[in-house]
Scaffold this motif. Sequence first.
Motif, short mmCIF file in Angstrom:
data_model
loop_
_atom_site.label_atom_id
_atom_site.label_comp_id
_atom_site.label_asym_id
_atom_site.label_seq_id
_atom_site.Cartn_x
_atom_site.Cartn_y
_atom_site.Cartn_z
N ARG A 100 -87.38 57.69 0.78
CA ARG A 100 -87.64 59.06 0.86
C ARG A 100 -88.10 59.26 -0.56
N GLN A 101 -87.47 58.79 -1.57
CA GLN A 101 -87.56 59.17 -2.93
C GLN A 101 -88.91 58.39 -3.41
N TRP A 102 -88.90 57.18 -3.02
CA TRP A 102 -90.41 56.25 -3.35
C TRP A 102 -91.66 57.23 -2.86
N LEU A 103 -91.38 57.30 -1.41
CA LEU A 103 -92.57 57.89 -1.01
C LEU A 103 -92.95 59.26 -1.45
N SER A 104 -91.82 59.96 -1.83
CA SER A 104 -92.06 61.30 -2.38
C SER A 104 -92.94 61.33 -3.92
N TRP A 105 -92.33 60.24 -4.65
CA TRP A 105 -93.18 60.14 -5.90
C TRP A 105 -94.58 59.42 -5.58
N ALA A 106 -94.69 58.78 -4.76
CA ALA A 106 -96.11 58.11 -4.65
C ALA A 106 -97.22 59.00 -3.86
N HIS A 107 -96.61 59.87 -3.33
CA HIS A 107 -97.57 60.80 -2.72
C HIS A 107 -97.24 62.31 -3.39
N GLY A 108 -96.93 62.43 -4.63
CA GLY A 108 -96.97 63.39 -5.34
C GLY A 108 -96.16 64.86 -5.19
N GLU A 109 -95.29 64.78 -4.09
CA GLU A 109 -94.27 65.64 -3.71
C GLU A 109 -93.33 65.95 -4.77
N THR A 110 -92.88 64.89 -5.47
CA THR A 110 -91.91 64.96 -6.51
C THR A 110 -92.46 64.28 -7.61
N THR A 111 -91.70 64.26 -8.86
CA THR A 111 -92.22 63.33 -10.06
C THR A 111 -90.94 62.45 -10.67
N PRO A 112 -91.22 61.20 -10.60
CA PRO A 112 -90.13 60.53 -11.18
C PRO A 112 -89.87 60.57 -12.43
N ALA A 145 -95.91 50.35 -15.48
CA ALA A 145 -95.59 49.17 -14.31
C ALA A 145 -95.19 50.08 -12.90
N ARG A 146 -94.12 51.04 -13.22
CA ARG A 146 -93.91 51.84 -12.34
C ARG A 146 -95.12 52.55 -11.53
N GLY A 147 -95.97 53.09 -12.36
CA GLY A 147 -97.10 53.78 -11.78
C GLY A 147 -98.01 52.75 -10.93
N THR A 148 -97.99 51.57 -11.11
CA THR A 148 -98.72 50.44 -10.60
C THR A 148 -98.25 50.50 -9.23
N THR A 149 -96.78 50.30 -9.18
CA THR A 149 -96.35 50.27 -7.76
C THR A 149 -96.43 51.32 -7.06
N LEU A 150 -96.22 52.55 -7.46
CA LEU A 150 -96.61 53.88 -6.67
C LEU A 150 -97.96 53.85 -6.14
N ALA A 151 -98.84 53.50 -6.96
CA ALA A 151 -100.37 53.56 -6.46
C ALA A 151 -100.39 52.57 -5.47
#
Length: 349
Positions: A100-112, A145-151
């Motif tokens: 849930r945390q990864w998908l929330s970050w990836a889709h802009g619901e929350t910010t890492p 690098a984390r941003g690349t993974t989220l994208a």
Amino acid sequence: MNPYQSLPPRSFWRSAVAEPDPADIGGLWTPKFAVGQDDTVLTAGSCFARHIGRALLERGMNWRDAEPAPPGLSEEERRARHYGVFSFRTGNIYTAATLRQWLSWAHGETTPPDEVWAEGGRWYDPFRPSVDPAGHPSADAVRAARGTTLAALRGAVAEADCFIFTLGLTEAWLDRENGTVQPVCPGTVRGTFDAGRYAFHNFTFAEVHRDLSHAIELARAANPGLRVLLTVSPVPLTATATGGHALTATTYSKSVLRAVAGQLAQDHEYVDYFPAYEIVTGFPFRAGFFEPNLRTVTPDGVAFVMRQFFDALARVPAEQPRPAAVPAQPTTGEDFWCDDAVLDYYHQG
């Protein structure tokens, strides 16, 4: 007549489990939907999930590697940096809360969080502590690098037909400062443990159901046609922080995960459950699919699981030929891929 008189042999323990040779037991899964040769499939989850993507590729299916390795890396370097293990380089995702945390970050619901860890002049991602074992030259490089993974995660979910997620654990460590879920206990794989900051938590059925439901909702909001196939890893806990026995802690974790997966599959036509856990740990197999440590699944065990998977899919009406049997695959040991396996290092005596 009563309802049991019209049931097929697979519905009875004696004819379905006790009497057949274990190698001949089949029909353990009836898929709710087809996964065709051209369907884009994503895989993520605990360390056992790494077998699924490889098996899909070997069958010529369309497993999506959303973060392919850059050119010039050796096979050993790709392996060490977790390229080609899951569809994206999140590392192992053991809990529903972490997904849930990864998908929330990836889709802009929350910010890492911006936090990074510094050790020996290199910088590391607290949320992917084993993905880049050599670290990064700067804190900004970690965040990039984390941003690349989220994208990659965001783009892959938007284009996928099926997402296969393998649940592994209910135990996790929560960060009191920013509310995040840690992938593993800080101070084990990397980082420093702070008892005032990190709190142990063993997720309940209700919490796992909440987190996994929300994760699926996030993914399907981005891709309404996405189908989700859940599995539970048969690999037991390396260690438990509950203070209880490792055997009973494992039973709790796997029971909760199995129950949640079954409930979601029952409630939603776009969610299904594949019984990898039952196939490896079931009574008729008498732990024969485990190595002597009773934790690592043998190559024959992996092959048997995947044969059940593909044989069942072949029975679903689809426009592809029936796949051949999966041969046993070599392995370098499950623990290489399991971040939580490092906990065995802390075993005393």
